[in-house]
Design a protein around this motif. Sequence first.
Motif, mmCIF file in Angstrom:
data_model
loop_
_atom_site.group_PDB
_atom_site.id
_atom_site.type_symbol
_atom_site.label_atom_id
_atom_site.label_comp_id
_atom_site.label_asym_id
_atom_site.label_seq_id
_atom_site.Cartn_x
_atom_site.Cartn_y
_atom_site.Cartn_z
ATOM 1 N N LEU A 40 74.311 52.700 63.998
ATOM 2 C CA LEU A 40 75.183 53.874 63.969
ATOM 3 C C LEU A 40 76.016 53.918 62.690
ATOM 4 N N ARG A 41 76.465 52.756 62.220
ATOM 5 C CA ARG A 41 77.218 52.736 60.954
ATOM 6 C C ARG A 41 76.354 53.244 59.808
ATOM 7 N N GLN A 42 75.094 52.793 59.759
ATOM 8 C CA GLN A 42 74.195 53.221 58.693
ATOM 9 C C GLN A 42 73.885 54.714 58.796
ATOM 10 N N MET A 43 73.679 55.195 60.017
ATOM 11 C CA MET A 43 73.381 56.616 60.200
ATOM 12 C C MET A 43 74.596 57.475 59.854
ATOM 13 N N ASP A 44 75.787 56.964 60.146
ATOM 14 C CA ASP A 44 77.004 57.683 59.772
ATOM 15 C C ASP A 44 77.091 57.819 58.258
ATOM 16 N N GLY A 45 76.762 56.740 57.552
ATOM 17 C CA GLY A 45 76.754 56.790 56.096
ATOM 18 C C GLY A 45 75.712 57.753 55.556
ATOM 19 N N LEU A 46 74.518 57.765 56.191
ATOM 20 C CA LEU A 46 73.462 58.687 55.773
ATOM 21 C C LEU A 46 73.901 60.133 55.942
ATOM 22 N N LEU A 47 74.480 60.438 57.081
ATOM 23 C CA LEU A 47 74.912 61.811 57.344
ATOM 24 C C LEU A 47 75.986 62.254 56.349
ATOM 25 N N ARG A 48 76.926 61.374 56.063
ATOM 26 C CA ARG A 48 77.977 61.720 55.105
ATOM 27 C C ARG A 48 77.399 61.935 53.710
ATOM 28 N N SER A 49 76.393 61.135 53.364
ATOM 29 C CA SER A 49 75.754 61.288 52.054
ATOM 30 C C SER A 49 75.049 62.635 51.942
#
Length: 285
Positions: A40-49
């Motif tokens: 979820l942390r990685q996906m949160d970063g992807l979405l923000r990017s």
Amino acid sequence: MRRALRREAPSIVALLADERDFTAMRPHRGLPCADHRAYLRQMDGLLRSLLSQGLFVTVTLFDPAQYAEYCADTGRDPGTAASRARYTAAVTATGPGVPYSGQPVRRLLAQLRHETDRQAAWDRATDVLTAAEARTGGGRELARRAFERASRALVALIETAGTGTHHVVCSVQQPHGAPLLAVLTTERTASGRIHLAEADALVFCTVLAAAAVSGGSAGIVVRSTVTGGRDEVRGWSLRDGWPQPLTEAEVFNAYCTDAATGEPVPPEPGVTYRSGRPLGPPPHG
């Protein structure tokens, strides 16, 4: 120029909702995260990017069981990123999706679950109405009358609840399968204006109409936030297609009983249980 054109193309991201779904996908290649929290942390970063690039992003849920069926039907290798991308595009075309605007991923998952539940309730209630029309020969007129009565019942419930924020739940017992459930949050201002999500109201009225035409056992609970921070809970049961008020004891028993086991559960602190208020006579027709 390519960067400018890229902003014209929407992006779709599918999320694994919980630890169980993440574990189900672990045997497949391409999941570098060790656990669901890191995922979820990685996906949160992807979405923000993606959002920072000016892209329009839609998020949907990734269902491992549905994905396995998709790969079996299409003959695709479930362990490839291309298969996962094609599945994501396919489910977004027909399933629920939520626009991403920077909200935390946990809130995003809650929104997705709400959208999924709402669509499931809509589909099942529509099936009940269609079956009733076919069984009685009433055609679309039967569903139209039931929906109109349900709409008037919803307005009466909100007006009777008074000023404030109200959480309205309709539960319909089905002979086979899980209960039909519709949830709606609404606000009635001091001037009498009613604010609600139209999509939620549509599903609520469809579920209530399905209960009326099928003769299923249905209950309605309205939880209202009142002055002083306490909540009031009132209840109704559906009789002859119209909500009839429950007594205070009936509301307490319904709210403080585990639906799955029938065992009593402790009353919730800060909640007062009240009898339902009469809604007046049902509309004719």
